[in-house]
Motif scaffolding. Structure first.
Motif, PDB file in Angstrom:
ATOM      1  N   LEU A  66     -12.297 -26.922  -3.491  1.00  0.00           N
ATOM      2  CA  LEU A  66     -13.695 -26.887  -3.925  1.00  0.00           C
ATOM      3  C   LEU A  66     -13.878 -27.653  -5.229  1.00  0.00           C
ATOM      4  N   ALA A  67     -12.872 -27.617  -6.102  1.00  0.00           N
ATOM      5  CA  ALA A  67     -12.947 -28.368  -7.359  1.00  0.00           C
ATOM      6  C   ALA A  67     -12.992 -29.863  -7.087  1.00  0.00           C
ATOM      7  N   ARG A  68     -12.175 -30.304  -6.141  1.00  0.00           N
ATOM      8  CA  ARG A  68     -12.166 -31.744  -5.811  1.00  0.00           C
ATOM      9  C   ARG A  68     -13.505 -32.202  -5.249  1.00  0.00           C
ATOM     10  N   LEU A  69     -14.217 -31.279  -4.629  1.00  0.00           N
ATOM     11  CA  LEU A  69     -15.534 -31.610  -4.077  1.00  0.00           C
ATOM     12  C   LEU A  69     -16.640 -31.510  -5.119  1.00  0.00           C
ATOM     13  N   THR A  71     -17.736 -28.676  -6.527  1.00  0.00           N
ATOM     14  CA  THR A  71     -18.568 -27.526  -6.195  1.00  0.00           C
ATOM     15  C   THR A  71     -18.916 -26.715  -7.445  1.00  0.00           C
ATOM     16  N   ALA A  72     -20.160 -26.333  -7.567  1.00  0.00           N
ATOM     17  CA  ALA A  72     -20.592 -25.509  -8.689  1.00  0.00           C
ATOM     18  C   ALA A  72     -20.022 -24.097  -8.538  1.00  0.00           C
ATOM     19  N   PRO A  73     -19.759 -23.396  -9.647  1.00  0.00           N
ATOM     20  CA  PRO A  73     -19.149 -22.065  -9.571  1.00  0.00           C
ATOM     21  C   PRO A  73     -19.896 -21.075  -8.687  1.00  0.00           C
ATOM     22  N   ALA A  74     -21.225 -21.018  -8.810  1.00  0.00           N
ATOM     23  CA  ALA A  74     -21.997 -20.062  -7.998  1.00  0.00           C
ATOM     24  C   ALA A  74     -21.840 -20.359  -6.513  1.00  0.00           C
ATOM     25  N   ASP A  75     -21.840 -21.636  -6.165  1.00  0.00           N
ATOM     26  CA  ASP A  75     -21.668 -22.020  -4.759  1.00  0.00           C
ATOM     27  C   ASP A  75     -20.252 -21.712  -4.284  1.00  0.00           C
ATOM     28  N   ALA A  76     -19.276 -21.967  -5.141  1.00  0.00           N
ATOM     29  CA  ALA A  76     -17.888 -21.673  -4.773  1.00  0.00           C
ATOM     30  C   ALA A  76     -17.701 -20.185  -4.534  1.00  0.00           C
ATOM     31  N   LEU A  77     -18.321 -19.375  -5.375  1.00  0.00           N
ATOM     32  CA  LEU A  77     -18.217 -17.929  -5.233  1.00  0.00           C
ATOM     33  C   LEU A  77     -18.766 -17.474  -3.886  1.00  0.00           C
ATOM     34  N   ARG A  78     -19.902 -17.997  -3.513  1.00  0.00           N
ATOM     35  CA  ARG A  78     -20.498 -17.604  -2.238  1.00  0.00           C
ATOM     36  C   ARG A  78     -19.663 -18.104  -1.052  1.00  0.00           C
ATOM     37  N   LEU A  79     -19.133 -19.301  -1.156  1.00  0.00           N
ATOM     38  CA  LEU A  79     -18.312 -19.824  -0.061  1.00  0.00           C
ATOM     39  C   LEU A  79     -17.055 -18.975   0.132  1.00  0.00           C
ATOM     40  N   LEU A  80     -16.429 -18.575  -0.964  1.00  0.00           N
ATOM     41  CA  LEU A  80     -15.210 -17.774  -0.873  1.00  0.00           C
ATOM     42  C   LEU A  80     -15.488 -16.388  -0.290  1.00  0.00           C
ATOM     43  N   ALA A 366     -10.250 -26.088 -14.454  1.00  0.00           N
ATOM     44  CA  ALA A 366      -8.851 -26.452 -14.578  1.00  0.00           C
ATOM     45  C   ALA A 366      -8.437 -27.512 -13.584  1.00  0.00           C
ATOM     46  N   GLU A 367      -9.225 -27.596 -12.496  1.00  0.00           N
ATOM     47  CA  GLU A 367      -8.943 -28.608 -11.477  1.00  0.00           C
ATOM     48  C   GLU A 367      -9.748 -29.878 -11.706  1.00  0.00           C
ATOM     49  N   GLY A 368     -10.426 -29.922 -12.838  1.00  0.00           N
ATOM     50  CA  GLY A 368     -11.182 -31.147 -13.167  1.00  0.00           C
ATOM     51  C   GLY A 368     -12.546 -31.198 -12.532  1.00  0.00           C
ATOM     52  N   ASN A 369     -13.166 -30.044 -12.281  1.00  0.00           N
ATOM     53  CA  ASN A 369     -14.494 -29.997 -11.675  1.00  0.00           C
ATOM     54  C   ASN A 369     -15.546 -30.291 -12.738  1.00  0.00           C
ATOM     55  N   PRO A 370     -16.366 -31.302 -12.566  1.00  0.00           N
ATOM     56  CA  PRO A 370     -17.357 -31.633 -13.578  1.00  0.00           C
ATOM     57  C   PRO A 370     -18.468 -30.612 -13.690  1.00  0.00           C
ATOM     58  N   HIS A 371     -18.644 -29.722 -12.648  1.00  0.00           N
ATOM     59  CA  HIS A 371     -19.728 -28.736 -12.703  1.00  0.00           C
ATOM     60  C   HIS A 371     -19.289 -27.419 -13.334  1.00  0.00           C
ATOM     61  N   ALA A 372     -18.004 -27.264 -13.593  1.00  0.00           N
ATOM     62  CA  ALA A 372     -17.506 -25.956 -14.056  1.00  0.00           C
ATOM     63  C   ALA A 372     -17.918 -25.726 -15.519  1.00  0.00           C
TER      64      ALA A 372
END
Length: 372
Positions: A66-69, A71-80, A366-372
């Motif tokens: 998700l970090a490579r894509l 993905t924003a934290p709120a969206d990642a939370l819902r996907l997980l 930590a994975e280099g996500n620009p939205h984090a």
């Protein structure tokens, strides 16, 4: 099925597990519990997901993806969380089908920050319903004023609902009315009400914890005698209200259309005071058409040494009223306490959700996500 659980089932209580995480899914533990007849449903909440995701490495690979894509934290939370609930629903689908849609349910909660936002809750409930996309999923909505309006709206659209964080009788009465309202609207819209499921999550152990703390300050013989009696009495009177609703004309009209009753679901059934038997909130609340959702430790205790005695609710209403009257005589107002517990319950889940979001944000960063 374990003999203890069979006796609970014979009394009318369905056993659900109040826990879920990728470790439980990947190990096959959930599938084994379902296959062995130990549980017939699963509930989740923000605290459960916070514990599952932050204390397990099972999500690391998905978070990295998700970090490579980006993905924003709120969206990642819902996907997980939706992915876990979807997998659990698939595991429980045979139970759902075999029970004609009564059991085999999995619950997922709307974001706690929406607890006082009717439009936002309804919008997220629709989103979760679409994202999970399984017939045996219930959307959990807190029993706040705003939440009850959203719950009725969901039911009116055919979305199954688990109304949660119910502590008091006055609030539970409002929950039952929202259920009737939602199903009546669904029927007027031409929906098949026989396919719309709902449970009402009535919290138990937190009531004793709050009342006992006040009783301990009284220090009298009566106060000591009342310790540990408030929560079960409160829940038994909620069941009496459930029976009254089912005997009323509004429900009878819906039942004639094939509607299913909103089952009382006993939640927060893990015993908090070590002085009490660790199965008491299970064996003392067995009754027809109820659900008891248990933490893993409570389920293990019930299997190991629980002693169900059949229906332990009906026929105990006068005793329960007497308990509440005695509490009142000591100046302990249960209505005020349950209102405080509702506020505190919403705040606790909001805190868990915020911590989980922050943890996911840090992991994505930590994975280099620009939205984090």
């Amino acid at each position: 099925m374990n003999d203890t659980l069979r006796r609970l089932n014979d009394a009318g209580t369905a056993v659900w597990l109040d826990d879920l995480g990728r470790d439980r899914l990947d190990s096959g533990e959930l599938a084994r519990q379902v296959r062995d007849g130990l549980i017939t449903g699963v509930t989740t909440n923000p605290t459960i997901f916070h514990r599952a995701i932050t204390h397990s490495g099972a999500y690391d690979g998905r978070l990295a993806g998700l970090a490579r894509l980006g993905t924003a934290p709120a969206d990642a939370l819902r996907l997980l969380t939706c992915a876990d609930v979807r997998r659990a629903a698939d595991v429980l689908r045979p139970v759902h089908d075999a029970s004609a849609g009564i059991d085999g349910m999995v619950s997922i909660e709307v974001a706690p920050g929406l607890a006082h936002d009717t439009a936002g809750t309804l919008a997220e409930a629709r989103l979760l319903h679409w994202l999970v996309d399984r017939p045996n999923v219930l959307i959990k909505i807190p029993a706040t004023d705003a939440g009850l309006s959203a719950a009725a709206g969901c039911l009116a659209e055919g979305i199954g609902v688990n109304v949660t964080l119910i502590f008091g009788l006055a609030r539970y009465r409002q929950v039952t009315q929202a259920h009737l309202d939602g199903l009546e609207r669904a029927a007027r819209a031409g929906l098949d009400v026989s396919r719309i499921a709902s449970v009402a999550s009535f919290f138990v152990s937190r009531v004793d914890a709050a009342v006992d703390a006040r009783l301990d300050k009284r220090g009298t013989a009566l106060a000591r005698a009342l310790r540990g009696r408030a929560a079960i009495a409160n829940a038994r009177l909620a069941y009496e209200l459930h029976e009254q609703v089912r005997s009323g004309p509004r429900w009878q009209a819906l039942a004639a259309l094939g509607a299913r009753p909103q089952r009382p679901l006993w939640a927060s059934t893990g015993v908090k005071d070590p002085a009490y038997d660790d199965t008491r909130y299970v064996v003392e609340l067995a009754a027809p058409d109820t659900v008891n959702t248990m933490p893993a430790a409570t389920l293990s205790a019930v299997i190991d040494h629980g002693e169900p005695r059949g229906d332990t609710v009906r026929g105990r209403y006068e005793e329960a009223r007497g308990t509440l009257e005695e509490l009142g005589a000591l100046g302990i107002d249960l209505d005020t306490i349950t209102e405080e517990l509702e506020t505190d319950g919403v705040a606790r889940f909001q805190d868990s959700w915020q911590q989980l979001t922050a943890g996911i944000s840090a992991a994505l960063g930590a994975e280099g996500n620009p939205h984090a």
